[in-house]
Design a protein around this motif. Sequence first.
Motif, PDB file in Angstrom:
ATOM      1  N   ALA A 107       0.747  -4.860 -11.170  1.00 48.10           N
ATOM      2  CA  ALA A 107      -0.508  -3.804 -10.410  1.00 48.10           C
ATOM      3  C   ALA A 107      -1.147  -3.062 -11.982  1.00 48.10           C
ATOM      4  O   ALA A 107      -1.759  -2.714 -12.356  1.00 48.10           O
ATOM      5  N   ARG A 135      -5.398  -9.516  -5.429  1.00 48.25           N
ATOM      6  CA  ARG A 135      -5.005  -9.791  -5.211  1.00 48.25           C
ATOM      7  C   ARG A 135      -4.442 -10.789  -6.953  1.00 48.25           C
ATOM      8  O   ARG A 135      -4.906 -11.329  -7.215  1.00 48.25           O
ATOM      9  N   ALA A 150      -3.225  -2.067  -4.287  1.00 48.50           N
ATOM     10  CA  ALA A 150      -3.916  -1.304  -4.891  1.00 48.50           C
ATOM     11  C   ALA A 150      -4.904  -0.487  -5.341  1.00 48.50           C
ATOM     12  O   ALA A 150      -4.150   0.398  -6.770  1.00 48.50           O
ATOM     13  N   THR A 151      -6.404  -0.740  -5.666  1.00 53.61           N
ATOM     14  CA  THR A 151      -6.628   0.073  -6.619  1.00 53.61           C
ATOM     15  C   THR A 151      -6.706   1.543  -7.047  1.00 53.61           C
ATOM     16  O   THR A 151      -6.711   2.311  -7.715  1.00 53.61           O
ATOM     17  N   SER A 159       1.158  -2.956   0.373  1.00 54.86           N
ATOM     18  CA  SER A 159       0.291  -2.111  -0.336  1.00 54.86           C
ATOM     19  C   SER A 159      -1.146  -2.026   0.715  1.00 54.86           C
ATOM     20  O   SER A 159      -1.950  -1.414   0.575  1.00 54.86           O
ATOM     21  N   THR A 168      -5.021  -2.136   2.146  1.00 61.38           N
ATOM     22  CA  THR A 168      -6.596  -2.485   0.823  1.00 61.38           C
ATOM     23  C   THR A 168      -6.585  -0.733   0.723  1.00 61.38           C
ATOM     24  O   THR A 168      -7.261  -1.432  -0.115  1.00 61.38           O
ATOM     25  N   THR A 169      -5.367   0.517   0.881  1.00 59.59           N
ATOM     26  CA  THR A 169      -5.215   1.080  -0.029  1.00 59.59           C
ATOM     27  C   THR A 169      -4.280   2.284  -0.185  1.00 59.59           C
ATOM     28  O   THR A 169      -3.316   1.599   0.396  1.00 59.59           O
ATOM     29  N   ASP A 213      -9.931  -1.182  -1.485  1.00 55.47           N
ATOM     30  CA  ASP A 213     -10.013  -1.450  -2.884  1.00 55.47           C
ATOM     31  C   ASP A 213      -8.825  -2.213  -2.778  1.00 55.47           C
ATOM     32  O   ASP A 213      -8.251  -1.240  -3.291  1.00 55.47           O
ATOM     33  N   THR A 214      -9.156  -3.013  -3.028  1.00 51.79           N
ATOM     34  CA  THR A 214      -7.246  -4.120  -2.914  1.00 51.79           C
ATOM     35  C   THR A 214      -8.213  -5.201  -3.714  1.00 51.79           C
ATOM     36  O   THR A 214      -9.575  -5.817  -3.779  1.00 51.79           O
ATOM     37  N   ASN A 233      -0.696  -8.779  -2.866  1.00 56.24           N
ATOM     38  CA  ASN A 233      -1.638  -6.799  -2.962  1.00 56.24           C
ATOM     39  C   ASN A 233      -1.433  -6.317  -4.139  1.00 56.24           C
ATOM     40  O   ASN A 233      -1.007  -5.158  -3.884  1.00 56.24           O
ATOM     41  N   ARG A 241     -11.250 -10.629   0.113  1.00 54.92           N
ATOM     42  CA  ARG A 241     -10.206  -9.130   0.801  1.00 54.92           C
ATOM     43  C   ARG A 241     -11.700  -8.170   0.773  1.00 54.92           C
ATOM     44  O   ARG A 241     -12.358  -7.756  -0.415  1.00 54.92           O
TER      45      ARG A 241
END
Length: 594
Positions: free
Chosen positions: A566, A498, A505-506, A238, A240-241, A495-496, A503, A492
Amino acid sequence: MRAWDDLPLFPKLLPSWVPGVVAGFASLHLIQKLLFPYFWADLRYLLKVLLYGLRVESYRQRGKIVTVLDKFVKLAEKQPHKAFLIYDGKVLSYRDVDRRSNRVAQVFLHHGTLKKGDTVALLMGNEPDFIHVWFGLAKLGCVVAFLNFNVRSRSLLHCLTSCEPKILIVGADLLGTLEEILPNLQKDISVWVMTKDSTFPSVHSLLDKMEAASEDPVPVSRRSASNLKSSVLYIFTSGTTGLPKAAVISHMQVLKGAAGLWAFGATAEDIIYITLPLYHSAASLLGIGGCIELGATCVLRKKFSASQFWSDCKKYNVTVIQYIGELCRYLCSQPVKDGEKNHKVRLAVGNGVRNDVWREFLNRFGAVKICEFYGATEGNICFMNHTGKIGSVGRTNFFYKLFFPFDLIKYDFQKDEPIRNKHGWCEKVKKGEAGLLISQVNAKNPFFGYAGNKRHTEKKLLSEVFKKGDLYFNTGDLMVQDHENFLYFWDRIGDTFRWKGENVATTEVSDVIVMLDFIQEANVYGVSVPDHEGKAGMASLILKQNRAMDLEQMYKQVVTYLPGYACPLFLRVQVSWMSALCIQTSMLFEQREV
């Protein structure tokens, strides 16, 4: 006569300088213990790294590229009857796995149009046929894309679009997931299912064809690699974005991953227990690849079970286990039983375990050496805690940085970017301060990026960091280096968050939530939960005017379009004047084991 006259003569005959030399060595040893307590451990580890690198380089110099698959085929000839896989009580030897993977290769050699270098996507859970299909396709020279079986709907379609496979192979227990995406799947993707017959139109069955196929090996030229930097796998992360990205994995990265267990001290006599999902690099490269590097045996489980974990270890005489922090916490949360230290496990290899869980694990389950490591799937840097220092992800020193140059630099959290001075250069943090981990990209430590996404590949790189023309991989992780050169994971960036070892991603979560017709805005972030690893999802919501929150529809939306890990566990509904009503919805999202 005095008693000492009866003693042997040779001590009296020693030169006068010998006691001084002995005293000097003793002093040096004492100084080393006080000032350089990890010298010998560092030296042993560094020599192992150099030895492995020299071995790979010697093959290259002789014009011979030896991949992990080549090593497996060689082992199938050398030790054909040794157990390679144990699954649900069934033992498969090296020869068994080699021959069944040959069947897979023969099926697609005669029934498909696969060429060397084509991509095949694999959507399967932990089972022996995952490995048979993986190896069989690799024997045809195909790039295999491991799909996360938790990912569904639009996210899964995105994954397939990004890696552009010619064929999709789906496990028998994931036909429901296939049914969801089949109407929107690109027509040029040939779909195969691990069953003896297919109820879907235009979908091929594979098991019946494997049973009828030959066990003969396909030509070696199909799998032979001309370059260790050529692609062999896509493993989704995933990052960070945004939506999942297909990290390009080369033969070189597979070899490095496979050397991990060996570097930590595992041997051919070890039995390795893998409960982590094979679609991740930890289980596939470090676990399965590590077994091949050692010539060892692997016990594979469909899914982690805290209640059955130690029973399995005792039943199969397991000596090495793989973990994530959450797994260790689950084990420590189990009721205490008699004989918990009555097992043969000596090494535990993984990452993300908290200090308190680390200590409790050792107290409850005995003298298991916990080997924590750090490494991103797509990254070009890895740290290994070869000393067992609690809390650390690894160590560094002058010599390590010569071969794997990295730095920790200052980071601006408001602007979400590295801090640069008046000259435009990044600045290193002091020891004990948190900094962004960056790793230099060069010929020896390349960054291969993401399949089908040049923009995301470029976003992971930092240029002109310390001097003109330099290039660094941005790990997206904040680390701390202490005065003894131990490294610790801090947090981290981006926009993430864990959760459940994955991971999240928001932006992916918020994009799914705002599809609901009563949601105006959604801001997703991670929040700490007592006694849990990582952070759980919190969705801060603004409703559309004159609309009410429909929790039932919200639940249906997130569980349909998002993987379980998620789904946000908490909702914060905010009205226009910014007073907030916090609604805890964890009862809607069942807490399950990993």
